[in-house]
Design an enzyme around this catalytic site. Structure first.
Site, PDB file in Angstrom:
ATOM      1  N   ASP A  80       0.727  -1.316   0.024  1.00  0.00           N
ATOM      2  CA  ASP A  80       0.028   0.111  -0.027  1.00  0.00           C
ATOM      3  C   ASP A  80       0.847   1.192  -0.244  1.00  0.00           C
ATOM      4  OD1 ASP A  80      -2.518   1.155   0.496  1.00  0.00           O
ATOM      5  OD2 ASP A  80      -2.248   1.260   2.677  1.00  0.00           O
ATOM      6  N   HIS A  81       0.555   2.232  -0.849  1.00  0.00           N
ATOM      7  CA  HIS A  81       1.208   3.492  -1.006  1.00  0.00           C
ATOM      8  C   HIS A  81       2.783   3.303  -1.092  1.00  0.00           C
ATOM      9  CE1 HIS A  81      -2.107   6.004   0.113  1.00  0.00           C
ATOM     10  NE2 HIS A  81      -2.559   5.115   1.042  1.00  0.00           N
ATOM     11  N   ASP A 102       1.762   5.193  -5.338  1.00  0.00           N
ATOM     12  CA  ASP A 102       1.388   6.447  -4.798  1.00  0.00           C
ATOM     13  C   ASP A 102       2.295   7.565  -5.415  1.00  0.00           C
ATOM     14  OD1 ASP A 102       0.518   8.767  -3.500  1.00  0.00           O
ATOM     15  OD2 ASP A 102       0.819   7.973  -1.573  1.00  0.00           O
ATOM     16  N   GLY A 182      -6.932   8.257   8.433  1.00  0.00           N
ATOM     17  CA  GLY A 182      -7.013   8.372  10.006  1.00  0.00           C
ATOM     18  C   GLY A 182      -8.587   8.866  10.317  1.00  0.00           C
ATOM     19  N   GLY A 219      -8.689   5.735   3.221  1.00  0.00           N
ATOM     20  CA  GLY A 219      -9.121   6.302   4.219  1.00  0.00           C
ATOM     21  C   GLY A 219     -10.469   5.818   4.775  1.00  0.00           C
ATOM     22  N   SER A 221     -11.666   4.257   7.231  1.00  0.00           N
ATOM     23  CA  SER A 221     -12.116   4.637   8.788  1.00  0.00           C
ATOM     24  C   SER A 221     -12.751   5.707   8.915  1.00  0.00           C
ATOM     25  CB  SER A 221     -10.705   4.337   9.566  1.00  0.00           C
ATOM     26  OG  SER A 221     -10.143   3.346   9.504  1.00  0.00           O
ATOM     27  N   ILE A 241      -8.795  -0.133   5.169  1.00  0.00           N
ATOM     28  CA  ILE A 241      -9.103   0.340   6.365  1.00  0.00           C
ATOM     29  C   ILE A 241      -7.996   0.279   7.150  1.00  0.00           C
ATOM     30  CG2 ILE A 241     -10.363  -0.533   8.673  1.00  0.00           C
ATOM     31  CD1 ILE A 241     -12.185   0.700   6.573  1.00  0.00           C
ATOM     32  N   THR A 243      -6.765   2.934  10.131  1.00  0.00           N
ATOM     33  CA  THR A 243      -6.989   3.502  11.605  1.00  0.00           C
ATOM     34  C   THR A 243      -7.971   2.697  12.452  1.00  0.00           C
ATOM     35  OG1 THR A 243      -6.334   5.413  10.426  1.00  0.00           O
ATOM     36  CG2 THR A 243      -7.254   5.851  12.903  1.00  0.00           C
TER      37      THR A 243
HETATM   38  P1  13P Z   1      -7.710   4.692   7.136  1.00  0.00           P
HETATM   39  O1  13P Z   1      -6.505   4.802   8.167  1.00  0.00           O
HETATM   40  O2  13P Z   1      -8.439   6.084   7.301  1.00  0.00           O
HETATM   41  O3  13P Z   1      -8.753   3.715   7.468  1.00  0.00           O
HETATM   42  O4  13P Z   1      -7.173   4.497   5.981  1.00  0.00           O
HETATM   43  C1  13P Z   1      -6.278   3.617   5.403  1.00  0.00           C
HETATM   44  C2  13P Z   1      -5.799   3.564   4.199  1.00  0.00           C
HETATM   45  O5  13P Z   1      -6.359   4.295   3.087  1.00  0.00           O
HETATM   46  C3  13P Z   1      -4.609   2.893   3.797  1.00  0.00           C
HETATM   47  O6  13P Z   1      -4.270   3.106   2.594  1.00  0.00           O
END
Ligand code: 13P
Length: 292
Positions: A80-81, A102, A182, A219, A221, A241, A243
């Protein structure tokens, strides 16, 4: 076992979303996989660069392999990223199922240039590539080191999303539609820009290139439930997900450690269940239960 591409396309056609759940420790994976097992859901395990450096790329692959074999579930692994071609190459060679480049802080041309390189290498290994156009925010509650509030110009522009997909041949695309990584300290859930999502999806599907691409929501969460469900109807097929899992795990662990318990397999039991509960809620919300 069917491929990740198969599940992404299935989700796209049937209008549900596969959850990506991030981890950096085996205890979290236990909770995540137990949830998937209970609900018979396909899942993606996610590691950011930082998380993967902590657990190890090869170690993450080995964990996926063992759990896939043991449960018989479609469990996939995403880097991820990833911020550089070099690091994504390491993940591809280690055996990840997908990588997310990313390039959101780069100019579109530069983002496309590096993405093309990533796609070429990844597709040669039959690996799914997630691209990203637009920028996500990061929260105000100091869960992330840098706070970044998105403005209108950071949202994904429909024309740029199409240009990116046409040029790079990426398999799925992360779009910025108002979420941030977050959750807000004051628990203000961001209202999703569903109007923008609709424009992006329409612009891609109606284009002469005939692209039918699953879109990704980062994002996840703290996002409103009704918005999440609406976004899935509009073409979101993968939701990330992190956070919510971190908070549930840390909160529960603090309580356990205050009991002066020193045996890891005892003080980790409750935090693992807390993670499982969060992930089960998300799987139900995303409609990915009984899809394995
Ligand atoms: P959250 O931390 O808001 O759940 O986002 C996670 C995310 O998008 C990881 O790439």
């Amino acid at each position: 076992m069917k491929s990740l591409k198969y599940y992404l396309q299935k989700a796209y056609k049937e209008k549900w979303a596969i959850g990506q759940f991030n981890f950096s420790d085996f205890s979290q994976v236990k909770g995540i996989v137990q949830a998937a097992r209970n609900l018979k859901a396909p899942i993606i395990l996610g590691t950011s660069e930082g998380e993967s450096k902590f657990i190890g790329l090869e170690e993450a692959v080995a964990i996926r392999n063992v759990l896939r074999k043991k449960t018989g579930l479609p469990i996939f692994l995403n880097l991820d990223h990833g911020k550089s071609f070099e690091y994504l190459k390491e993940a591809i060679l280690a055996g990840y199922d997908m990588v997310h480049f990313d390039g959101s802080k780069l100019l579109l041309d530069e983002n496309i240039k590096i993405s093309k390189k990533v796609v070429k290498l990844a597709h040669g290994h039959n690996i799914v590539v997630e691209g990203e156009v637009g920028r996500f925010g990061t929260d105000a509650s100091k869960l992330y080191t840098e706070k970044f509030e998105i403005k209108e110009e950071d949202l994904t522009k429909p024309k740029e999303a199409l240009e990116y997909l046409y040029q790079t041949d990426a398999d799925i695309l992360a779009v910025s539609i108002g979420t941030f990584h977050g959750i807000d300290a004051e628990v203000n859930s961001p209202k999703l820009r569903l109007d923008r999502l609709k424009e992006i999806e329409n612009n891609i599907t109606a284009s002469k290139f005939g692209i039918k691409i699953p879109l990704v929501l980062h994002g996840g969460s703290g996002t409103l439930k009704e918005d999440t469900q609406e976004a899935i109807k509009l073409g979101i097929c993968k939701i990330n997900i992190n956070t919510d899992i971190r908070i549930a795990f840390a909160k529960s662990l603090k309580i356990e450690l205050e009991k002066n318990e020193i045996t890891p397999y005892k003080y980790f039991t409750e935090p693992i269940e807390a993670v499982q509960k969060v992930v089960e809620e998300k799987i139900r919300l995303f409609g990915s239960d009984r899809k394995a």
